[in-house]
Scaffold this motif. Structure first.
Motif, PDB file in Angstrom:
ATOM      1  N   UNK A  97      43.497  74.902  43.139  1.00  0.00           N
ATOM      2  CA  UNK A  97      42.435  74.778  44.119  1.00  0.00           C
ATOM      3  C   UNK A  97      41.572  73.562  43.831  1.00  0.00           C
ATOM      4  N   UNK A  98      40.751  73.184  44.789  1.00  0.00           N
ATOM      5  CA  UNK A  98      39.926  71.988  44.664  1.00  0.00           C
ATOM      6  C   UNK A  98      38.771  72.164  43.683  1.00  0.00           C
ATOM      7  N   UNK A  99      38.307  73.390  43.484  1.00  0.00           N
ATOM      8  CA  UNK A  99      37.246  73.662  42.516  1.00  0.00           C
ATOM      9  C   UNK A  99      35.977  72.859  42.740  1.00  0.00           C
ATOM     10  N   UNK A 100      35.586  72.635  43.992  1.00  0.00           N
ATOM     11  CA  UNK A 100      34.386  71.854  44.323  1.00  0.00           C
ATOM     12  C   UNK A 100      34.479  70.456  43.696  1.00  0.00           C
ATOM     13  N   UNK A 101      35.606  69.795  43.945  1.00  0.00           N
ATOM     14  CA  UNK A 101      35.902  68.449  43.447  1.00  0.00           C
ATOM     15  C   UNK A 101      36.136  68.404  41.939  1.00  0.00           C
TER      16      UNK A 101
END
Length: 111
Positions: A97-101
């Motif tokens: 997942x992107x993990x908030x960038x």
């Protein structure tokens, strides 16, 4: 039109507005994995709304705060958008997942 003709069964979990991003079809076990915003769904192909399993996997709070401080939108960019659902072996799926960038990955046991 599909709903009116009873030609489809809508997935009721989508009412949460989770922004679906990726799919993985597991025909052997009759399941569908869906990657969404902060969630991974495991659905039964016969009835999408029966025994829905859901994993809540948000970005770390400190990563979300860093994302917001960088000027990103808290609702549309600072979350963990699941982008990768890849079979790893007979029992696990590789997930990223992107993990908030701040990307993060892991394995899900499908037992």
């Amino acid at each position: 039109d599909l709903l009116l003709s009873n030609s489809c069964i809508p997935f009721l979990g989508s009412a949460e507005g989770l922004d679906f991003r990726t799919l993985l079809l597991d025909e052997e076990r009759g399941r569908l994995l869906i990657g969404a915003k902060d969630h991974i769904f495991l659905l039964n192909l016969v009835d999408l709304n029966k025994n829905v399993k859901k994993i809540y996997w948000p970005a770390a709070k400190e990563k979300v705060e860093l994302c917001k401080l960088a000027g990103k939108d808290a609702h549309t960019e600072c979350a963990n958008f699941i982008r990768v659902l890849q079979p790893y072996n007979r029992t696990h799926v590789y997930v990223c997942g992107t993990g908030a960038f701040h990307p993060l990955c892991g394995y899900i046991e499908l037992g």
